[in-house]
Structures are given as structure tokens and as C-alpha cells.
Design a protein around this motif. Structure first.
Motif, PDB file in Angstrom:
ATOM      1  N   ARG A 180       0.841  -1.220   0.099  1.00 50.81           N
ATOM      2  CA  ARG A 180      -0.150   0.048  -0.069  1.00 50.81           C
ATOM      3  C   ARG A 180       0.854   1.195  -0.036  1.00 50.81           C
ATOM      4  N   TYR A 181       0.881   1.972  -1.065  1.00 51.16           N
ATOM      5  CA  TYR A 181       1.709   3.058  -0.927  1.00 51.16           C
ATOM      6  C   TYR A 181       3.084   3.051  -0.802  1.00 51.16           C
ATOM      7  N   GLY A 182       3.453   2.036  -1.674  1.00 48.81           N
ATOM      8  CA  GLY A 182       4.985   1.590  -1.958  1.00 48.81           C
ATOM      9  C   GLY A 182       5.416   1.003  -0.373  1.00 48.81           C
ATOM     10  N   GLU A 183       4.629   0.952   0.557  1.00 45.33           N
ATOM     11  CA  GLU A 183       4.950   0.368   1.899  1.00 45.33           C
ATOM     12  C   GLU A 183       4.084  -1.014   2.183  1.00 45.33           C
ATOM     13  N   HIS A 184       4.670  -1.841   3.213  1.00 44.04           N
ATOM     14  CA  HIS A 184       4.051  -2.992   3.654  1.00 44.04           C
ATOM     15  C   HIS A 184       2.870  -2.769   4.635  1.00 44.04           C
ATOM     16  N   LEU A 185       1.669  -3.343   4.567  1.00 40.84           N
ATOM     17  CA  LEU A 185       0.794  -3.172   5.547  1.00 40.84           C
ATOM     18  C   LEU A 185       0.451  -4.630   6.102  1.00 40.84           C
ATOM     19  N   VAL A 186       0.528  -4.702   7.217  1.00 42.10           N
ATOM     20  CA  VAL A 186       0.021  -6.039   7.637  1.00 42.10           C
ATOM     21  C   VAL A 186      -1.045  -6.043   8.880  1.00 42.10           C
ATOM     22  N   PHE A 187      -1.902  -7.111   8.809  1.00 43.46           N
ATOM     23  CA  PHE A 187      -2.842  -6.979   9.727  1.00 43.46           C
ATOM     24  C   PHE A 187      -2.807  -8.026  11.065  1.00 43.46           C
ATOM     25  N   ALA A 188      -3.126  -7.992  12.048  1.00 46.15           N
ATOM     26  CA  ALA A 188      -3.083  -9.074  12.974  1.00 46.15           C
ATOM     27  C   ALA A 188      -4.016  -9.979  12.698  1.00 46.15           C
ATOM     28  N   ASP A 189      -3.761 -11.398  13.434  1.00 50.50           N
ATOM     29  CA  ASP A 189      -4.618 -12.432  13.149  1.00 50.50           C
ATOM     30  C   ASP A 189      -5.889 -12.334  13.636  1.00 50.50           C
ATOM     31  N   GLY A 237     -12.276   0.427  17.368  1.00 55.40           N
ATOM     32  CA  GLY A 237     -11.075   1.098  17.121  1.00 55.40           C
ATOM     33  C   GLY A 237      -9.736   0.191  17.036  1.00 55.40           C
ATOM     34  N   SER A 238      -8.685   0.539  16.602  1.00 55.45           N
ATOM     35  CA  SER A 238      -7.376  -0.307  16.448  1.00 55.45           C
ATOM     36  C   SER A 238      -6.322   0.374  16.720  1.00 55.45           C
ATOM     37  N   VAL A 239      -5.430  -0.222  17.115  1.00 56.75           N
ATOM     38  CA  VAL A 239      -3.683   0.318  17.241  1.00 56.75           C
ATOM     39  C   VAL A 239      -3.007  -0.141  16.008  1.00 56.75           C
ATOM     40  N   ALA A 240      -2.065   0.866  15.685  1.00 58.87           N
ATOM     41  CA  ALA A 240      -1.199   0.573  14.379  1.00 58.87           C
ATOM     42  C   ALA A 240       0.011   0.603  15.010  1.00 58.87           C
ATOM     43  N   VAL A 241       1.153  -0.177  14.693  1.00 64.34           N
ATOM     44  CA  VAL A 241       2.508  -0.158  14.911  1.00 64.34           C
ATOM     45  C   VAL A 241       3.265  -0.004  13.967  1.00 64.34           C
ATOM     46  N   LEU A 242       4.052   1.205  13.955  1.00 69.24           N
ATOM     47  CA  LEU A 242       4.787   1.778  12.896  1.00 69.24           C
ATOM     48  C   LEU A 242       6.266   1.351  13.621  1.00 69.24           C
ATOM     49  N   TYR A 243       7.080   0.637  12.396  1.00 70.10           N
ATOM     50  CA  TYR A 243       8.149   0.284  12.843  1.00 70.10           C
ATOM     51  C   TYR A 243       9.369   0.231  11.550  1.00 70.10           C
ATOM     52  N   SER A 296      -2.944  -6.086  23.769  1.00 66.84           N
ATOM     53  CA  SER A 296      -3.655  -5.015  23.325  1.00 66.84           C
ATOM     54  C   SER A 296      -5.195  -5.736  23.616  1.00 66.84           C
ATOM     55  N   ARG A 297      -6.089  -4.956  23.888  1.00 67.16           N
ATOM     56  CA  ARG A 297      -7.621  -5.105  23.687  1.00 67.16           C
ATOM     57  C   ARG A 297      -8.098  -4.522  22.609  1.00 67.16           C
ATOM     58  N   MET A 298      -7.441  -3.997  21.453  1.00 62.35           N
ATOM     59  CA  MET A 298      -7.928  -3.860  20.410  1.00 62.35           C
ATOM     60  C   MET A 298      -7.195  -4.344  19.151  1.00 62.35           C
ATOM     61  N   PRO A 299      -7.718  -4.673  18.218  1.00 59.37           N
ATOM     62  CA  PRO A 299      -6.967  -5.149  16.802  1.00 59.37           C
ATOM     63  C   PRO A 299      -5.682  -4.353  16.655  1.00 59.37           C
ATOM     64  N   VAL A 300      -4.710  -5.127  16.307  1.00 60.21           N
ATOM     65  CA  VAL A 300      -3.374  -4.756  15.919  1.00 60.21           C
ATOM     66  C   VAL A 300      -3.125  -4.678  14.500  1.00 60.21           C
ATOM     67  N   ILE A 301      -2.602  -3.591  13.847  1.00 64.82           N
ATOM     68  CA  ILE A 301      -2.175  -3.451  12.662  1.00 64.82           C
ATOM     69  C   ILE A 301      -0.727  -3.038  12.963  1.00 64.82           C
ATOM     70  N   SER A 302       0.305  -4.037  12.132  1.00 60.07           N
ATOM     71  CA  SER A 302       1.628  -3.619  12.139  1.00 60.07           C
ATOM     72  C   SER A 302       2.201  -3.244  10.781  1.00 60.07           C
ATOM     73  N   MET A 303       2.782  -1.899  10.849  1.00 55.73           N
ATOM     74  CA  MET A 303       3.238  -1.318   9.524  1.00 55.73           C
ATOM     75  C   MET A 303       4.969  -1.024   9.555  1.00 55.73           C
ATOM     76  N   PRO A 304       5.413  -1.982   8.692  1.00 50.14           N
ATOM     77  CA  PRO A 304       6.817  -1.463   8.368  1.00 50.14           C
ATOM     78  C   PRO A 304       6.742  -0.300   7.556  1.00 50.14           C
TER      79      PRO A 304
END
Length: 392
Positions: A84-93, A107-113, A135-143
């Protein structure tokens, strides 16, 4: 294919049947094999979920051994990675999130790294694993990489209902600082954040709390009275303020030497060792100016060994090279603490903002150094350490 698979249904029964009769065993076995093939076809059509029973036991064991890996962040990222936009977008299980009874909806929490190779990728993966576990919210991790635009990131976060961002690493923190104000930000995976910035942020530094360092020092060497440190005030003036109070709590005197460049640091170490005695120990903080691996560390190793003045550190590798002990991050527990901080930021429970020092730590010890200064760490005591050098 079915004929090759049938033995997994019938080998045991066929062997028992062959023992019960000696009348035309070949014909009987063929009839029995045909019956099981037909039975297997009926099972597959009636209940496709049982197809895995056709797998041989060794293959099944191998798959069972691999299954835990599927739930690790690193492999989960590879399985669910998109562009997405030249970057990786990863969804939690989503399945594991669904099993959690206390998940907060809406709502959700995004992790940028930083999108980096090993060993950093594994470090960030372990932190994310800790975040997901608490986390008590879904997690989206984004390199993230240099091509990602702030506007694109803001749009992507809004589309995914992100309420809070956990920014890991300096690059993540820099990018998160430009996000829309309605998205809360928690920072982690960084060593030094200027005091002016840290007041407006919430998170956890990678710098171990001096309270933990000094208490560990006193437990190993009760006779130590002074802690020597060479530091760059531009990097760590805030840390030294906290360290002075921590030293007092342990009945220690903190002796400081300022250095603003590499040459000045080398000179200050020479002065510090010349004035040191058996009551002293040297502390190497995380400081890019005064703790340099190419020239400063060899100097410290040589003088520490020759003069019998132990040093301790905030770097795992220093313990391996000769520091008496070192405290280093427990990345899983660090992730759990960041998840709790993110939850606090969303719920607005009034917790004090600011970047706290690392308390989720592991401990490494160097037994050769300990022996050299006359410290005997028995086997029972060794079990309290997470890493031991030289390795047994």
C-alpha cells in the motif's frame, strides 16, 4: 492417489486380520484394501474436514511442530503482507483477536516500525508479539520506509479506524509526530528523546532505569561505594539527573565526567581510571559520544582488567566482551508495557504522560570478569541471570 493413501486407514486392521486367518491371505487383503478405499471416499465426501487424517504420522508431526510458528508476528507478517503506497501493511491475526474476550471494539492500534533486516526485524517482531498479547484492540503492524508520505499514512490509518499509534524506533517516532492530532501516539524502541519532546509523548525508552542497574551492582559487589560515568551532556543530562537520585537510594556516590567529543571522552576515561580504586565501578550508559565501540571500548576493557575496576553496562554485547554485567531489554515484556500505555492513551485514564525508563530487562553476566576481581558467583546464583558468558 487414494490407493496410496488407503494404508493410513487400514494398515493396523489389515495386519490384525492377516493374523486371524491363513486362508488365501492375498485375496483377503485385496478385498480388505478395496473396502477401505471405498470407505475413504465416503469419508471425504461426507466430511471433507477429515481429509487431514489421510496424512501420515511423520507429516502430521511435522505440521504440528510448525503450527506455533504461524502465530509469531514475523511469519504472520509474511503470510498476510500487502502493498500500500509502496509500503507493507500487515494485519493482526483476526482469529486470535476474535478469541480474546476483552477486545474493545470501535478502534484499532497501529504499530509503526522501520523496515529493516535482521537482527532488527526479529527484535521488532518480538515487541509486536508482546503488544498483540496485551492489546485489547485489533493490532495493525506497518513496516515503514523512506517512500511513505505522511498524508498517505494518515489516510490509511483513518480507513482502518486507528485510534492510537505505537511508534518504534527513531524513524517511527519522527513519522508519528506528524500524524493528525486525533490519533494518540505512544513511542518505544528508542534510546534518547530530548527532554523537550519527551514531555509531550508517552512511551518507554530502551535506556535501562539506573535504579535497576545500581541495585544489581550492589547485590553483586556490596563493597562498591562510587559509580563513575563519562557522558555527553547533550545526550544524557536528563539521565544523569535521574542517576544521581538512584545512586543515593543505593548508598552510592555518582562521580561524573563530561565529554562532548570522542577525544574528550578518551581523555576523561584515562583520568577516571587513574583516580579509581577498589571502591569504584564504571558505568557505560547508552551514549553515542562516550561509549564508542572502535576505540573507547577497547580502552575501557584494557584499563578495567589491568586495574581491577569492574564496569557494567546497558549493552548485552558489552557483557559478552568483558563487562561484569549488563541489563538489556526484554522485548516481549516491553511490547506488553507499550500495549498498556496505548490503552491508557485511548481511554484517557489520566496517567502521567512522558517517556519512562526501561524496567522490562534481562540480565547478562560475565563469569570470567567476576572471577578476575575475586567475585565467586555460585551455581544457584547463576540461575538468576538470563545470559552467562563465557557460554558454558
Amino acid at each position: 492417489m487414494l490407493e496410496n493413501s488407503a494404508p493410513y486407514f487400514s494398515d493396523i486392521h489389515a495386519s490384525r486380520a492377516s493374523k486371524k486367518t491363513d486362508r488365501k491371505p492375498g485375496l483377503f487383503q485385496h478385498v480388505w484394501r478395496f473396502f477401505n478405499i471405498a470407505f475413504g471416499i465416503m469419508v471425504l465426501f461426507a466430511n471433507p474436514a477429515r481429509a487431514d487424517q489421510l496424512i501420515s504420522m511423520p507429516d502430521l508431526a511435522m505440521l504440528q511442530n510448525q503450527m506455533p510458528q504461524v502465530h509469531t508476528p514475523a511469519l504472520a507478517q509474511d503470510l498476510r503482507m500487502g502493498r500500500r503506497y509502496g509500503e507493507h501493511l500487515v494485519f493482526a491475526d483476526a482469529a486470535s483477536q476474535g478469541r480474546r474476550q476483552d477486545v474493545i471494539t470501535g478502534g484499532s492500534v497501529a504499530v509503526l516500525y522501520p523496515d529493516m533486516g535482521e537482527p532488527y526485524r526479529s527484535i521488532f517482531a518480538k515487541i509486536i508479539e508482546g503488544i498483540e498479547s496485551k492489546s485489547r484492540m485489533p493490532v495493525i503492524s506497518m513496516p515503514i520506509g523512506p517512500k511513505l508520505e505522511t498524508g498517505d499514512l494518515n489516510a490509511q490509518l483513518k480507513r482502518n479506524g486507528v485510534k492510537v499509534v505505537i511508534a518504534l524506533g527513531r524513524q517511527g517516532v519522527k513519522l508519528a509526530s506528524s500524524l493528525d492530532r486525533e490519533i494518540a501516539v505512544v513511542v518505544g524502541g528508542v534510546l534518547n528523546i530530548p527532554e523537550s519532546e519527551s514531555r509531550s509523548m508517552t512511551g518507554v525508552s530502551l535506556m535501562p532505569d539506573p535504579v535497576l542497574l545500581f541495585s544489581r551492582l550492589k547485590s553483586l559487589l556490596p563493597g562498591v561505594k562510587r559509580v563513575i560515568v563519562v557522558y555527553d551532556p547533550k545526550n544524557n543530562e536528563w539521565l544523569i539527573k535521574l542517576a544521581r537520585e538512584a545512586a543515593k537510594q543505593q548508598g552510592l556516590e555518582l562521580v561524573t565526567y563530561e565529554a562532548r567529543d570522542l577525544a574528550g571522552a578518551a581523555h576523561q576515561y584515562e583520568v577516571a581510571f587513574a583516580n579509581a580504586d577498589k571502591r569504584d565501578a564504571l558505568w557505560l550508559p547508552q551514549d553515542s559520544t562516550t561509549v564508542e565501540e572502535g576505540s573507547i571500548l577497547p580502552l575501557v576493557l584494557r584499563e578495567s582488567w589491568n586495574r581491577g575496576v569492574p564496569f557494567f553496562s546497558s549493552s548485552f554485547l558489552h557483557a559478552k566482551k568483558g563487562a561484569l554485567f549488563a541489563l538489556y531489554p526484554n522485548n516481549l515484556e516491553l511490547g506488553q508495557s507499550l500495549a498498556l500505555a496505548a490503552q491508557s492513551a485511548v481511554s484517557g485514564d489520566g496517567r502521567k504522560s512522558g517517556v519512562s525508563l526501561l524496567r522490562e530487562v534481562l540480565v547478562a553476566v560475565n563469569l570470567r570478569t567476576a572471577s578476575h576481581i575475586g567475585l565467586n558467583i555460585d551455581y544457584q546464583s547463576q540461575r538468576s541471570f538470563d545470559s552467562i558468558f563465557p557460554e558454558p
